[in-house]
Write a protein that holds these residues in place. Structure first.
Motif, short mmCIF file in Angstrom:
data_model
loop_
_atom_site.label_atom_id
_atom_site.label_comp_id
_atom_site.label_asym_id
_atom_site.label_seq_id
_atom_site.Cartn_x
_atom_site.Cartn_y
_atom_site.Cartn_z
N THR A 53 0.83 -1.21 0.00
CA THR A 53 0.00 0.00 0.00
C THR A 53 0.86 1.26 0.00
N GLN A 54 0.19 2.38 -0.27
CA GLN A 54 0.84 3.68 -0.18
C GLN A 54 0.36 4.38 1.08
N GLN A 55 0.70 5.65 1.22
CA GLN A 55 0.47 6.37 2.48
C GLN A 55 -1.00 6.54 2.87
N HIS A 56 -1.93 6.40 1.93
CA HIS A 56 -3.35 6.54 2.24
C HIS A 56 -4.05 5.20 2.44
N GLY A 57 -3.29 4.12 2.34
CA GLY A 57 -3.86 2.79 2.54
C GLY A 57 -4.35 2.11 1.28
N TYR A 58 -4.30 2.80 0.13
CA TYR A 58 -4.66 2.19 -1.15
C TYR A 58 -3.50 1.33 -1.63
N PHE A 59 -3.80 0.39 -2.54
CA PHE A 59 -2.72 -0.34 -3.20
C PHE A 59 -1.82 0.68 -3.90
N HIS A 60 -0.53 0.49 -3.82
CA HIS A 60 0.42 1.39 -4.46
C HIS A 60 0.33 1.23 -5.98
N ALA A 61 0.47 2.32 -6.71
CA ALA A 61 0.42 2.29 -8.18
C ALA A 61 1.49 1.37 -8.74
N GLY A 62 2.64 1.29 -8.08
CA GLY A 62 3.71 0.40 -8.54
C GLY A 62 3.30 -1.06 -8.46
N ALA A 63 2.61 -1.44 -7.39
CA ALA A 63 2.13 -2.81 -7.25
C ALA A 63 1.03 -3.09 -8.27
N THR A 64 0.13 -2.13 -8.43
CA THR A 64 -0.98 -2.26 -9.38
C THR A 64 -0.45 -2.45 -10.80
N SER A 65 0.48 -1.60 -11.20
CA SER A 65 0.99 -1.69 -12.56
C SER A 65 1.90 -2.90 -12.75
N SER A 66 2.59 -3.34 -11.72
CA SER A 66 3.44 -4.52 -11.84
C SER A 66 2.64 -5.78 -12.13
N ILE A 67 1.53 -5.96 -11.43
CA ILE A 67 0.74 -7.17 -11.70
C ILE A 67 0.04 -7.08 -13.06
N ALA A 68 -0.31 -5.87 -13.47
CA ALA A 68 -0.89 -5.70 -14.81
C ALA A 68 0.13 -6.07 -15.89
N ASP A 69 1.36 -5.59 -15.73
CA ASP A 69 2.44 -5.89 -16.67
C ASP A 69 2.67 -7.40 -16.77
N SER A 70 2.75 -8.07 -15.64
CA SER A 70 3.00 -9.51 -15.65
C SER A 70 1.81 -10.29 -16.22
N ALA A 71 0.58 -9.86 -15.92
CA ALA A 71 -0.59 -10.55 -16.47
C ALA A 71 -0.59 -10.47 -17.99
N GLY A 72 -0.30 -9.30 -18.54
CA GLY A 72 -0.24 -9.16 -19.99
C GLY A 72 0.89 -9.95 -20.59
N GLY A 73 2.05 -9.89 -19.96
CA GLY A 73 3.21 -10.64 -20.47
C GLY A 73 2.94 -12.13 -20.53
N TYR A 74 2.36 -12.66 -19.46
CA TYR A 74 2.08 -14.09 -19.46
C TYR A 74 0.92 -14.45 -20.37
N ALA A 75 -0.03 -13.54 -20.58
CA ALA A 75 -1.10 -13.81 -21.55
C ALA A 75 -0.49 -14.01 -22.94
N ALA A 76 0.43 -13.13 -23.32
CA ALA A 76 1.10 -13.27 -24.62
C ALA A 76 1.92 -14.56 -24.65
N PHE A 77 2.63 -14.83 -23.56
CA PHE A 77 3.51 -16.01 -23.48
C PHE A 77 2.73 -17.30 -23.68
N THR A 78 1.45 -17.35 -23.30
CA THR A 78 0.66 -18.57 -23.51
C THR A 78 0.53 -18.93 -24.97
N LEU A 79 0.69 -17.94 -25.85
CA LEU A 79 0.54 -18.18 -27.30
C LEU A 79 1.87 -18.33 -28.02
#
Length: 151
Positions: A53-79
């Motif tokens: 999380t970040q200072q307000h208790g929300y998920f940090h943008a870095g964590a949010t974007s990191s899992i998005a990046d990996s989800a897309g990468g592995y989606a492509a990798f399946t093909l």
């Protein structure tokens, strides 16, 4: 979601994705896990905990974007064929609202699979019980490379 979105990838493809994912130190550090591996579609779940999380208790943008990046990468990798691997060329993410919930779910989905470059849609949802709220969306370009012994 239509039925095709929950279609499972072939067992050998799932194993290749899981093996590679286990080698990602950042995903392990964040506490992220694969929750679905389908042809051209991967979901990654990140449970809420103070370390992501970040200072307000929300998920940090870095964590949010990191899992998005990996989800897309592995989606492509399946093909991708055996003996290849994947690298992100670029991605753009829009944070639509503060990311909160019991967990985040990142969904990567291939929009265009090419011989060299593939393009994926990225979506991240904040989940509380049965309620899913879109908190981020983006697009990503990935490149197919020769495998480098990573599994």
């Amino acid at each position: 979601m239509d039925e095709r979105t929950l279609e499972q990838a072939e067992p050998a493809v799932q194993e290749r994705i899981r093996t590679s994912f286990q080698l990602q130190g950042l995903m392990s550090h964040l506490g992220a896990r694969l929750s679905h591996i389908g042809p051209g579609r991967v979901h990654i779940v990140l449970p809420s905990r103070p370390e992501v999380t970040q200072q307000h208790g929300y998920f940090h943008a870095g964590a949010t974007s990191s899992i998005a990046d990996s989800a897309g990468g592995y989606a492509a990798f399946t093909l991708f064929p055996e003996g290849t691997s994947v690298l992100t060329v670029e991605y753009k993410i829009n944070l639509l609202s503060p990311a909160e919930g019991e967990y985040l779910e990142a969904v990567g989905e291939v929009l265009k699979a090419g011989r060299t470059l593939s393009v994926c849609r990225l979506e991240v949802y904040g989940v509380v019980g049965a309620k899913r709220s879109l908190v981020a969306t983006g697009q990503q370009t990935l490149i197919q490379i020769e495998a480098r012994g990573e599994g």
